[in-house]
Design a protein around this motif. Sequence first.
Motif, PDB file in Angstrom:
ATOM      1  N   VAL A  51     -13.621  -5.861  -8.257  1.00 65.92           N
ATOM      2  CA  VAL A  51     -14.044  -5.254  -9.508  1.00 65.92           C
ATOM      3  C   VAL A  51     -12.910  -4.357  -9.984  1.00 65.92           C
ATOM      4  O   VAL A  51     -12.501  -3.435  -9.279  1.00 65.92           O
ATOM      5  CB  VAL A  51     -15.339  -4.419  -9.347  1.00 65.92           C
ATOM      6  N   VAL A  53     -11.806  -1.508 -12.389  1.00 65.03           N
ATOM      7  CA  VAL A  53     -12.455  -0.442 -13.136  1.00 65.03           C
ATOM      8  C   VAL A  53     -11.452   0.102 -14.148  1.00 65.03           C
ATOM      9  O   VAL A  53     -10.438   0.692 -13.779  1.00 65.03           O
ATOM     10  CB  VAL A  53     -12.946   0.686 -12.200  1.00 65.03           C
ATOM     11  N   GLU A  68     -14.381  -9.191 -11.647  1.00 70.77           N
ATOM     12  CA  GLU A  68     -15.142  -8.628 -12.758  1.00 70.77           C
ATOM     13  C   GLU A  68     -14.417  -7.387 -13.256  1.00 70.77           C
ATOM     14  O   GLU A  68     -13.614  -6.800 -12.527  1.00 70.77           O
ATOM     15  CB  GLU A  68     -16.557  -8.237 -12.299  1.00 70.77           C
ATOM     16  N   VAL A  69     -14.701  -6.973 -14.487  1.00 67.86           N
ATOM     17  CA  VAL A  69     -14.109  -5.753 -15.037  1.00 67.86           C
ATOM     18  C   VAL A  69     -15.239  -4.804 -15.419  1.00 67.86           C
ATOM     19  O   VAL A  69     -16.140  -5.167 -16.181  1.00 67.86           O
ATOM     20  CB  VAL A  69     -13.217  -6.045 -16.256  1.00 67.86           C
ATOM     21  N   HIS A  70     -15.186  -3.592 -14.857  1.00 68.53           N
ATOM     22  CA  HIS A  70     -16.208  -2.577 -15.134  1.00 68.53           C
ATOM     23  C   HIS A  70     -15.608  -1.475 -15.993  1.00 68.53           C
ATOM     24  O   HIS A  70     -14.557  -0.919 -15.661  1.00 68.53           O
ATOM     25  CB  HIS A  70     -16.742  -1.983 -13.830  1.00 68.53           C
ATOM     26  N   ASN A  71     -16.289  -1.155 -17.108  1.00 64.48           N
ATOM     27  CA  ASN A  71     -15.865  -0.069 -17.988  1.00 64.48           C
ATOM     28  C   ASN A  71     -16.653   1.187 -17.595  1.00 64.48           C
ATOM     29  O   ASN A  71     -17.874   1.230 -17.770  1.00 64.48           O
ATOM     30  CB  ASN A  71     -16.135  -0.438 -19.446  1.00 64.48           C
ATOM     31  N   GLN A  75     -20.265   1.860 -18.957  1.00 67.00           N
ATOM     32  CA  GLN A  75     -21.031   1.424 -17.779  1.00 67.00           C
ATOM     33  C   GLN A  75     -21.385  -0.064 -17.845  1.00 67.00           C
ATOM     34  O   GLN A  75     -22.349  -0.508 -17.225  1.00 67.00           O
ATOM     35  CB  GLN A  75     -22.311   2.271 -17.609  1.00 67.00           C
ATOM     36  N   THR A  77     -20.332  -4.004 -17.040  1.00 66.58           N
ATOM     37  CA  THR A  77     -19.492  -4.849 -16.195  1.00 66.58           C
ATOM     38  C   THR A  77     -19.427  -6.229 -16.833  1.00 66.58           C
ATOM     39  O   THR A  77     -20.462  -6.837 -17.120  1.00 66.58           O
ATOM     40  CB  THR A  77     -20.061  -4.950 -14.768  1.00 66.58           C
ATOM     41  N   THR A  78     -18.213  -6.690 -17.075  1.00 68.57           N
ATOM     42  CA  THR A  78     -18.023  -8.004 -17.685  1.00 68.57           C
ATOM     43  C   THR A  78     -17.712  -9.018 -16.598  1.00 68.57           C
ATOM     44  O   THR A  78     -16.741  -8.865 -15.851  1.00 68.57           O
ATOM     45  CB  THR A  78     -16.887  -7.976 -18.729  1.00 68.57           C
ATOM     46  N   THR A  79     -18.541 -10.037 -16.519  1.00 65.13           N
ATOM     47  CA  THR A  79     -18.363 -11.117 -15.552  1.00 65.13           C
ATOM     48  C   THR A  79     -17.871 -12.361 -16.292  1.00 65.13           C
ATOM     49  O   THR A  79     -17.793 -12.372 -17.528  1.00 65.13           O
ATOM     50  CB  THR A  79     -19.688 -11.444 -14.858  1.00 65.13           C
TER      51      THR A  79
END
Length: 199
Positions: A51, A53, A68-71, A75, A77-79
């Motif tokens: 992940v 961040v 995945e990318v979590h903002n 809050q 999370t882009t999968t």
Amino acid sequence: WRGRRGLWSSIHDLRTRVLPLLGYRNVAVQHGREADDLLAAYAESAEGSSVVVSTDEDLLQVIDETVEVHNPITQLTTTLASFDLAYGIPPRDWAKVKAITGCKSDEVPGLDGVGPASACRYLRDELPKQGTRYNRIRKAMRPGGLIRRNYKLVRLPFPGTEVGPIVPDEVSWEGWNAVCREFGFKTLKFPRSIRGGGR
């Protein structure tokens, strides 16, 4: 100039003294590279699920089956599935979207009047071919055009970016107290009674 030198000195101390004392073992820097290049290189080389961040939308291009990318601000999370639902293009094509629309934080100019939605429609071959936006994008795609130049700047990681293997961090209250002692922070130290020996 003096302020900038002080900033770089503080960043150097943070990287070489503070973070290692705290127990962070994956502190990377490479001359001529930005943080998003290093994060993308780590994401590409990581084994298993990862992940990333970050609030930097450029990093959406590293998403795949295992990344995945979590903002942390939104809050969200882009999968891979949610990216496909939102944009309808492969994540690796996000660099093309940024090349078309530009990136303000990196001072990369894009085509005026063309946003991510239109860029994605173009990449999905859904933008009307008679339209102004389609023709402006096509023209800027030519050799020497704005989009070709931008793509080299926004594609992650930048060629030649090198990172080492990811190793486990060893963050602890003891490390925090070591930093407090090193820099004379008396009121920020954690008393033994609330540390509980945990990490």
